[in-house]
Design an enzyme around this catalytic site. Sequence first.
Site, short mmCIF file in Angstrom:
data_model
loop_
_atom_site.label_atom_id
_atom_site.label_comp_id
_atom_site.label_asym_id
_atom_site.label_seq_id
_atom_site.Cartn_x
_atom_site.Cartn_y
_atom_site.Cartn_z
N GLU A 120 0.85 -1.19 0.00
CA GLU A 120 0.00 0.00 0.00
C GLU A 120 0.89 1.24 0.00
O GLU A 120 1.87 1.31 0.75
CB GLU A 120 -0.91 0.00 1.23
CG GLU A 120 -1.76 1.24 1.42
CD GLU A 120 -2.68 1.51 0.21
OE1 GLU A 120 -2.59 2.63 -0.35
OE2 GLU A 120 -3.46 0.61 -0.15
N ASP A 146 -8.62 1.61 -7.98
CA ASP A 146 -9.16 2.85 -8.54
C ASP A 146 -9.61 2.59 -9.98
O ASP A 146 -8.82 2.17 -10.82
CB ASP A 146 -8.07 3.93 -8.51
CG ASP A 146 -8.63 5.33 -8.77
OD1 ASP A 146 -9.61 5.44 -9.54
OD2 ASP A 146 -8.08 6.30 -8.22
N LYS A 187 -12.73 8.34 -16.03
CA LYS A 187 -12.65 9.08 -17.29
C LYS A 187 -11.83 8.31 -18.33
O LYS A 187 -10.79 7.74 -18.01
CB LYS A 187 -12.04 10.47 -17.06
CG LYS A 187 -12.88 11.36 -16.15
CD LYS A 187 -12.22 12.70 -15.92
CE LYS A 187 -13.06 13.58 -15.00
NZ LYS A 187 -12.44 14.89 -14.74
N PHE A 222 -19.19 -0.13 3.09
CA PHE A 222 -19.37 0.65 1.87
C PHE A 222 -20.06 -0.21 0.80
O PHE A 222 -20.96 0.24 0.11
CB PHE A 222 -18.02 1.14 1.36
CG PHE A 222 -18.08 1.89 0.06
CD1 PHE A 222 -18.43 3.23 0.02
CD2 PHE A 222 -17.80 1.25 -1.14
CE1 PHE A 222 -18.49 3.92 -1.18
CE2 PHE A 222 -17.86 1.92 -2.35
CZ PHE A 222 -18.20 3.26 -2.37
#
Length: 254
Positions: free
Chosen positions: A95, A145, A149, A220
């Site tokens: 990480e 991630d 876009k 989440f």
Amino acid sequence: MKADDPNPGSPPDDAARHRPIRSFVLRQGRLTPAQARAMEELWPRFGLQPQGKPIDWTEVFGRDAARVLEIGFGNGEALAWAAAREPQRDFIGIEVHTPGVGRLLNALDSAGVSNVRLFNHDAVEVLQQDVPAASLDEIRIWFPDPWHKKRHHKRRLIQPAFVALLASRLKPGGLLHLATDWQGYAEHMWDVMDASAEFSNLAGPRAALPRPDSRPQTHFETRGQRLGHGVWDIVYRRLETPAAALPASQPKPP
């Protein structure tokens, strides 16, 4: 152009032109006092510094066991849970976000686990230089991630060259477990993975599995599912023999 550019208007130098595309934006963030203390006191126990040469996992963990690598573990909730749940396996986490590393260090200390080692470094460099070939039984990349876009899709972690690197670090028969909550990224994962001769999808072509017991469901994720959001668990097995090397008449192994 940066304000401190010593040569405004000059073309980029060779280093800038050849700088690798990163799949992350480095946000070190502010460490809480507890996280800072963990980095100082607990890092020597759980942390690994990149050495630039293959690591002897048996020496690191003091035993020979199945090894699981999680790339981009975030705050480490899933990694701490897995390590406590499966003490017979050894876990390695990578990480770049230091506050997440500090938080996980405290969780590992509180849980009293000893089967985890961590890198606070770029995953590609660690895999290239420090992880020995065919030394991992499983690699987990959960909710990377998605870079929504289109112009940023090149930053997505799952790319052909990276997949080839992952294949080289997995044992034959080892698993690559991907998970995403963005359908567009799931489609991208299938595009890249199905083009690899090194892997076979356990669920079949362009398919996902139900969430396995080895991956805990986050708060989440639960909230997203209540809102109708999908989650795709995409699991591939590293083939014993690359499909490209098989005779044309022999089908790709399941």
